[in-house]
Scaffold this motif. Structure first.
Motif, mmCIF file in Angstrom:
data_model
loop_
_atom_site.group_PDB
_atom_site.id
_atom_site.type_symbol
_atom_site.label_atom_id
_atom_site.label_comp_id
_atom_site.label_asym_id
_atom_site.label_seq_id
_atom_site.Cartn_x
_atom_site.Cartn_y
_atom_site.Cartn_z
ATOM 1 N N LEU A 1 3.133 35.680 17.935
ATOM 2 C CA LEU A 1 1.818 36.231 18.272
ATOM 3 C C LEU A 1 1.502 37.439 17.394
ATOM 4 C CD1 LEU A 1 1.514 36.230 22.180
ATOM 5 C CD2 LEU A 1 -0.106 35.243 20.566
ATOM 6 N N GLY A 2 2.439 38.370 17.319
ATOM 7 C CA GLY A 2 2.196 39.575 16.538
ATOM 8 C C GLY A 2 2.006 39.282 15.059
ATOM 9 N N LEU A 3 2.872 38.435 14.515
ATOM 10 C CA LEU A 3 2.772 38.120 13.087
ATOM 11 C C LEU A 3 1.539 37.294 12.770
ATOM 12 C CD1 LEU A 3 6.510 37.349 12.219
ATOM 13 C CD2 LEU A 3 5.222 39.445 11.764
ATOM 14 N N SER A 4 1.017 36.545 13.742
ATOM 15 C CA SER A 4 -0.188 35.752 13.496
ATOM 16 C C SER A 4 -1.387 36.636 13.177
ATOM 17 C CB SER A 4 -0.508 34.867 14.699
ATOM 18 O OG SER A 4 -1.066 35.606 15.773
ATOM 19 N N LEU A 5 -1.330 37.911 13.602
ATOM 20 C CA LEU A 5 -2.423 38.821 13.287
ATOM 21 C C LEU A 5 -2.578 38.988 11.779
ATOM 22 C CD1 LEU A 5 -1.722 41.550 16.000
ATOM 23 C CD2 LEU A 5 -3.385 39.671 16.099
ATOM 24 N N ARG A 6 -1.489 38.767 11.039
ATOM 25 C CA ARG A 6 -1.573 38.823 9.579
ATOM 26 C C ARG A 6 -2.529 37.753 9.051
ATOM 27 N NH1 ARG A 6 4.794 38.986 7.717
ATOM 28 N NH2 ARG A 6 5.285 41.126 8.379
ATOM 29 N N ALA A 7 -2.342 36.530 9.543
ATOM 30 C CA ALA A 7 -3.189 35.429 9.086
ATOM 31 C C ALA A 7 -4.628 35.601 9.552
ATOM 32 C CB ALA A 7 -2.625 34.096 9.586
ATOM 33 N N ILE A 8 -4.806 36.111 10.771
ATOM 34 C CA ILE A 8 -6.153 36.333 11.291
ATOM 35 C C ILE A 8 -6.853 37.426 10.497
ATOM 36 C CG2 ILE A 8 -7.442 37.157 13.305
ATOM 37 C CD1 ILE A 8 -5.268 35.826 15.049
ATOM 38 N N ASP A 9 -6.108 38.471 10.132
ATOM 39 C CA ASP A 9 -6.685 39.605 9.415
ATOM 40 C C ASP A 9 -6.947 39.289 7.951
ATOM 41 O OD1 ASP A 9 -7.345 42.539 9.834
ATOM 42 O OD2 ASP A 9 -6.034 42.692 8.086
ATOM 43 N N GLY B 1 -5.941 46.957 16.268
ATOM 44 C CA GLY B 1 -5.168 48.193 16.299
ATOM 45 C C GLY B 1 -3.676 47.988 16.171
ATOM 46 N N LEU B 2 -3.238 46.722 16.208
ATOM 47 C CA LEU B 2 -1.814 46.412 16.120
ATOM 48 C C LEU B 2 -1.359 46.087 14.698
ATOM 49 C CD1 LEU B 2 -1.503 44.194 19.316
ATOM 50 C CD2 LEU B 2 -0.614 46.521 19.009
ATOM 51 N N ILE B 3 -2.256 46.189 13.722
ATOM 52 C CA ILE B 3 -1.895 45.823 12.345
ATOM 53 C C ILE B 3 -2.583 46.785 11.386
ATOM 54 C CG2 ILE B 3 -3.808 44.159 12.128
ATOM 55 C CD1 ILE B 3 -1.812 42.358 10.569
ATOM 56 N N ASP B 4 -1.923 47.096 10.272
ATOM 57 C CA ASP B 4 -2.542 47.994 9.310
ATOM 58 C C ASP B 4 -2.927 47.237 8.048
ATOM 59 O OD1 ASP B 4 -0.202 47.598 7.884
ATOM 60 O OD2 ASP B 4 0.363 49.709 7.774
ATOM 61 N N ASP B 5 -3.400 47.965 7.044
ATOM 62 C CA ASP B 5 -3.880 47.329 5.813
ATOM 63 C C ASP B 5 -2.765 46.644 5.030
ATOM 64 O OD1 ASP B 5 -6.416 48.214 6.407
ATOM 65 O OD2 ASP B 5 -6.284 50.015 5.153
ATOM 66 N N ARG B 6 -1.518 47.040 5.269
ATOM 67 C CA ARG B 6 -0.376 46.401 4.600
ATOM 68 C C ARG B 6 0.086 45.157 5.362
ATOM 69 N NH1 ARG B 6 3.180 51.745 4.956
ATOM 70 N NH2 ARG B 6 2.301 51.496 7.066
ATOM 71 N N LEU B 7 -0.576 44.863 6.471
ATOM 72 C CA LEU B 7 -0.220 43.754 7.363
ATOM 73 C C LEU B 7 1.101 44.032 8.075
ATOM 74 C CD1 LEU B 7 -1.303 40.600 5.298
ATOM 75 C CD2 LEU B 7 -2.655 42.044 6.829
ATOM 76 N N TRP B 8 1.415 45.285 8.323
ATOM 77 C CA TRP B 8 2.569 45.663 9.119
ATOM 78 C C TRP B 8 2.180 45.681 10.591
ATOM 79 C CZ3 TRP B 8 5.645 50.271 6.554
ATOM 80 C CH2 TRP B 8 6.050 49.878 5.255
#
Length: 319
Positions: free
Chosen positions: A24-32, A61-68
């Motif tokens: 779930l958390g890492l999927s925010l990378r693909a969504i972002d 708010g759970l992800i930054d510009d570096r996708l961390w």
């Protein structure tokens, strides 16, 4: 560069896990940033409408510009059978100081959306993630999990056949193992070196990373790496069939036999070949009964793999 130093005892404690919360958390990378995750574009397209009503402010708010993402979204699972509900309970119990520390490690500050009571912010995060799960993961999780489980079985087979070193050097182009040290080339400019010292090293296959990655902080030793077989998950697969084998087995069974050089579940195979689950199971049972496939139970799934006899049949045709 992150380096995990393993003793002989630590080598024996390397294990695999699957974490729904981590996915779930890492999927925010693909969504972002969809352009960086082309293999997941079909998933993003299929779930776009369902994601329209989510708490986007909290998720962003759970992800930054570096996708961390913060480490509290990447718990170390105890086994490949971890349940999301259990991970949510663990997240709800996150100490306030840990919550703040992990956000600051990613953003440099606590995002405004999470200002105020940490416990209130954590409850909002869990609600937002549960809604993301219900909208975008629940319908597809059996398929995704089948890919992750098949990857774990494949890596285990690599260890048995070729040793731990071969397996670790094959999980990602950014992960290397030599002389008892696992090195992970991260985008983080800081050098970190950690001794495992009996804590165990956990390896997590995931659908949402393109390279080896690790926790931002100094939590339990863990490496997340791209799972094999992602590209075939969303598209119907066409496998070139050996004509002679297809004439005996039929086109679908010959295709399945050709594809099962690596383990896969009936759910995954049904998606890849555009065949209904009941039909796939019928074909797989017939091939297994004929000795052309072997099967093994992994958690809630049954994984199939071409047997020596099945491989010999294809090799004879090739010769």
């Amino acid at each position: 560069m992150l380096r995990y130093v393993l003793t002989e005892g630590d080598v024996a404690s390397v294990r695999f896990g699957i974490s729904p919360l981590c996915e779930l958390g890492l999927s925010l990378r693909a969504i972002d940033d969809p352009a960086r995750f082309p293999l997941q574009l079909p998933w993003l397209r299929r779930t776009e409408a369902a994601r329209a009503d989510l708490d986007v402010e909290a998720l962003h708010g759970l992800i930054d510009d570096r996708l961390w993402t913060p480490d509290f979204l990447n718990p170390r699972p105890e086994s490949p059978l971890t349940r999301l509900d259990d991970e949510f309970e663990q997240l709800l119990a996150t100490p306030s100081q840990t919550f703040i520390r992990d956000l600051v490690a990613v953003h440099g500050h606590v995002p405004a959306v999470f200002a105020g009571s940490p416990k209130t912010a954590i409850r909002r995060i869990v609600r937002a993630l549960q809604e993301l799960w219900d909208a975008s993961f629940a319908p597809y999780w059996p398929r995704m999990r089948a890919v992750l489980e098949a990857d774990v079985v494949y890596r285990g087979r690599q260890i048995a056949q070729s040793g731990l070193s071969t397996m670790l050097n094959g999980i990602s182009s950014t992960v290397d193992y030599a002389d008892g040290v696992v090195s992970v080339r991260l985008r983080d400019p800081n050098d970190r070196r950690h001794r495992i010292d009996g804590l165990g090293l956990t390896l997590l296959p995931t659908m949402f990373t393109r390279r080896g990655s690790a926790p931002v902080g100094d939590g339990p030793p863990m490496i997340m790496y791209p799972a094999r077989g992602q590209g075939a998950l969303w598209e119907t697969e066409q496998v070139a069939n050996p004509a002679a084998v297809a004439a005996i087995l039929g086109e679908t069974r010959a295709s399945l036999l050709s594809a099962l050089g690596d383990p896969a579940s009936s759910t995954e195979l049904g998606v890849r070949f555009g065949v209904t689950p009941s039909a796939v199971n019928q074909h797989l049972r017939a091939l297994r009964d004929a000795g052309l496939l072997v099967s093994t139970r992994y958690g809630h799934s049954v994984l199939y793999l071409r047997s020596e006899l099945g491989s010999a049949l294809l090799d004879a045709r090739a010769g």
